[in-house]
Scaffold this active site. Structure first.
Site, short mmCIF file in Angstrom:
data_model
loop_
_atom_site.label_atom_id
_atom_site.label_comp_id
_atom_site.label_asym_id
_atom_site.label_seq_id
_atom_site.Cartn_x
_atom_site.Cartn_y
_atom_site.Cartn_z
N CYS A 1 -8.71 6.99 -10.90
CA CYS A 1 -8.07 8.18 -10.34
C CYS A 1 -7.78 9.27 -11.39
O CYS A 1 -8.08 10.45 -11.18
CB CYS A 1 -6.78 7.79 -9.61
SG CYS A 1 -5.73 6.66 -10.54
N HIS B 1 -1.11 12.74 -9.47
CA HIS B 1 -1.13 12.65 -10.94
C HIS B 1 -1.20 14.05 -11.53
O HIS B 1 -1.88 14.94 -11.00
CB HIS B 1 -2.40 11.94 -11.42
CG HIS B 1 -2.43 10.46 -11.17
ND1 HIS B 1 -1.37 9.73 -10.69
CD2 HIS B 1 -3.44 9.55 -11.39
CE1 HIS B 1 -1.71 8.44 -10.61
NE2 HIS B 1 -2.96 8.32 -11.02
#
Ligand code: A2P
Length: 359
Positions: A140, A253
């Site tokens: 990710c 994130h």
């Protein structure tokens, strides 16, 4: 007996899709996105552990029952979206392939296997052509960084990346997300934190990424950013030094990225390139001090980028600094996997499903 392609009432080919890990944080977003993007689904098979077998899930107005993942779960399945952990993929992906399915795997199990394409559709969709049954979805943090870095790299090769991550808890799964929520309440209630899913207190804290530190002093997550970027960019020499940190954020994130280019790349040129880049949205309002934030990236497909500026620490004009936020569950996982599936359909790389009709 006639062999027929499965089609909807407009003649579009439909694919039988299984989700491995359908009850997980990524699995649930996969379901959301399959509906949102209108992926052509014939049969949908939802698979998880024995713990979840029998649970019911709504999908596009129909009730589906979760089945226990087993070696014989894949009969008549064309596409498997896998997100139940590396060891589960290692065990069950071969069964799915034997049953004739193509697997898009969100785990790290096969990413660095040279025979398995590792793909971000905005970066290297051409690599899909070599697949032999498995396509790996990258890490990710790597996807979120690379979808922004790649369009700049195409202008001038990036020699070196220095990146620090601020990683959401969603990357550790649904139970870790629940822990962040309940722990935050417990701490506010004066009860203190009792970490179970994560090694340390997540509420009101941050810590170095919870993967194993290797011989070079880098954790597994950091080495994924190094090795996976090299593989997707087809550049074994790009130098990358990451520091990965978990922060008490639910599902997006963020990353502070410093890029060193081969040639001079000016801030305004970088801005122009990023404004035209697929999957990227600029959020860079200097006057309002409004830049990418995880809370605004959450639920969005695009990776947000801002704080676009020349690196003042160098006089040669070959450095740019950026700040990025991207939804870990969408572009960092489920969305990228479904975009891969869409590309497979588009490029005719997913075997056409068949139905048998009595003669
Ligand atoms: P379950 O909910 O039944 O445990 P997350 O990454 O959010 O933790 O989700 C992990 C996913 O992988 C869940 O859907 C989980 O199902 C599934 N899973 C975990 N272990 C197994 C297993 N041994 N067999 C099948 N599915 C599993």
């Amino acid at each position: 007996m006639n062999i027929l392609e499965l089609t909807d009432n407009r003649g579009n080919i439909m694919y039988n899709v299984a989700i491995m890990g359908a009850t997980g944080a990524v699995g649930q977003v996969m379901l959301e996105l399959l509906a949102e993007r209108g992926f052509p689904i014939g049969e949908l098979r939802l698979l998880a552990s024995a713990r979840s077998a029998g649970k019911e899930v709504e999908f596009e107005g129909e009730t589906h029952t979760i089945g226990e993942l087993r070696e014989d779960s894949f009969a008549n399945i064309d596409l498997v979206l896998a997100s139940a952990g590396g060891s589960i993929s290692r065990k069950f992906a071969p069964c799915a392939i034997d049953a004739g399915a193509v697997v898009v795997d969100n785990t790290s199990a096969f990413r660095m296997d040279p025979s398995v394409p590792l793909v971000v559709p905005e970066i290297n969709p051409q690599d899909l052509a070599t697949h032999a049954g498995i396509i790996a979805n990258p890490n990710c943090s790597t996807i979120i960084m690379d979808v922004v870095v790649w369009p700049l790299y195409r202008r001038s090769r990036v020699e070196r990346i220095v990146v620090s991550t601020y990683q959401a808890i969603s990357g550790a799964g649904a139970r870790a997300m629940e822990e962040l929520e309940s722990q935050t309440r417990e701490v506010l209630d004066g009860k203190g934190a009792r970490p179970r899913e994560m090694p340390h207190q997540t509420a009101f804290n941050l810590f170095s990424h919870n993967t194993q530190i290797g011989a070079e002093g880098y954790c597994e997550e950091e080495m994924k950013m190094v090795c996976e970027t090299r593989k997707m960019f087809h550049d074994d020499d790009i130098r990358i030094t990451p520091t990965c940190v978990r922060v008490p954020v639910m599902r997006a994130h963020s990353e502070a990225v410093n890029l060193e280019f081969e040639e001079v790349v000016d801030e305004s040129e970088a801005r122009e390139i990023l404004a035209a880049a697929p999957g990227v949205e600029i959020v860079d309002d200097v006057e309002a001090n409004h830049f990418p934030m995880p809370i605004e990236a959450s639920g969005k497909d695009a990776v947000l980028v801002g704080r676009i500026r020349n690196d003042i620490s160098r006089a040669d004009g070959r450095g740019i600094d950026l700040f990025i936020s991207g939804d870990q569950l969408r572009k960092g996982a489920a969305l990228n996997a479904i975009q891969i599936a869409e590309e497979l359909v588009e490029r005719d790389l997913l075997k056409a499903p068949v139905a048998t009709a009595g003669s």
